[in-house]
Design an enzyme around this catalytic site. Structure first.
Site, mmCIF file in Angstrom:
data_model
loop_
_atom_site.group_PDB
_atom_site.id
_atom_site.type_symbol
_atom_site.label_atom_id
_atom_site.label_comp_id
_atom_site.label_asym_id
_atom_site.label_seq_id
_atom_site.Cartn_x
_atom_site.Cartn_y
_atom_site.Cartn_z
ATOM 1 N N ASP A 1 16.286 -17.923 37.227
ATOM 2 C CA ASP A 1 15.778 -18.715 36.153
ATOM 3 C C ASP A 1 16.915 -20.083 35.887
ATOM 4 O O ASP A 1 17.753 -19.737 36.927
ATOM 5 C CB ASP A 1 15.788 -17.746 34.853
ATOM 6 C CG ASP A 1 15.590 -18.612 33.792
ATOM 7 O OD1 ASP A 1 14.628 -19.500 33.502
ATOM 8 O OD2 ASP A 1 16.430 -18.569 32.726
ATOM 9 N N ASP B 1 17.637 -22.192 32.783
ATOM 10 C CA ASP B 1 18.261 -22.506 31.421
ATOM 11 C C ASP B 1 19.036 -21.008 31.155
ATOM 12 O O ASP B 1 18.399 -20.022 31.071
ATOM 13 C CB ASP B 1 17.320 -22.719 30.432
ATOM 14 C CG ASP B 1 16.602 -24.089 30.528
ATOM 15 O OD1 ASP B 1 17.136 -24.991 31.241
ATOM 16 O OD2 ASP B 1 15.259 -24.086 30.411
#
Ligand code: BG6
Ligand code: MG
Length: 219
Positions: free
Chosen positions: A8, A10
């Site tokens: 991922d 963020d």
């Protein structure tokens, strides 16, 4: 054996999660809505529109879709203004080095982010070159915890079998998405916020890479 590493963005590679929070906070303060860090955890990994809906539901508010579009666009302007000041100081310590170590072993890497700003962040920090495949919010029809995002990453890594993939996630919705895809998952951040993660790290140095490749476990 783990052959594909999916990250991922963020809150996992870069601390842009705090800028998402500040963007929503600015909007909520202007509109007089209740919004705090606790509610913010529920927005991790979730699309922009769905994040707005969670905030509105929390406040017991209803708006037309046109009004909601305006709110979401305003939050995005605040977020993008914060991105204008992004620098390598915003990188999660050790993340880039860890991805580099994985790649130096000849293993494949992908980025899977719900954000429609992900490419902008990758380019600004010149870290797009770290990933063999990139999937962003622009590619998705369903938001985490739906496994679509990680299934698409695996597909773009040359149809990687799910049990040979490990996903790194700071969002509970992302851990659920990885597990629903039949992949291994490593939580990144605060274990208390990730009850479904079998294993959680707060520093990349906690990972024994050989063990992870062998077993999908971090140590
Ligand atoms: C995720 C973030 O990566 O992207 C969420 O964790 C965010 O907080 C989502 O809402 C969508 O981002 P964007 O940039 O498309 O509004
Ligand atoms: Mg995240």
């Amino acid at each position: 054996m783990i052959r594909s590493f999916i990250f991922d963005l963020d809150g996992v590679i870069v601390f842009t999660d705090r800028y998402h929070y500040l963007g929503w906070k600015e909007l909520a303060d202007e509109e007089g809505w209740r919004f705090d860090q606790t509610l913010n955890h529920q927005l991790r990994g979730v699309s922009r529109m769905q994040s707005l809906q969670i905030i509105l539901d929390h406040n017991g508010l209803e708006f037309t879709s046109q009004q909601k579009d305006e709110f979401a666009a305003r939050k995005n302007r605040y977020y993008q203004a914060l991105l204008d000041g992004i620098s390598t100081d915003d990188l999660y310590p050790g993340a880039v080095e860890f991805v580099g170590r994985v790649r130096s072993r000849g293993l494949r890497t992908a980025l899977g982010s719900s954000s429609r700003n992900a490419d902008r962040v990758l380019k600004a920090l010149e870290i797009d070159v770290l990933f063999d495949a990139v999937v962003t919010g622009h590619d998705l029809t369903r938001t985490k915890p739906d496994p679509q995002i990680f299934q698409l990453c695996a597909q773009r890594l040359g149809d990687a079998p799910p049990d040979e993939c490990v996903v790194f996630e700071d969002a509970e919705s992302g851990i659920e998405a990885a597990l629903a895809a039949g992949m291994h998952a490593v939580g990144v951040g605060d274990a208390a916020q990730l009850p479904n993660a079998e294993q959680v790290i707060s520093e990349y140095t906690e990972i024994d890479l050989d063990t992870l490749i062998e077993s999908g476990r971090i140590r």
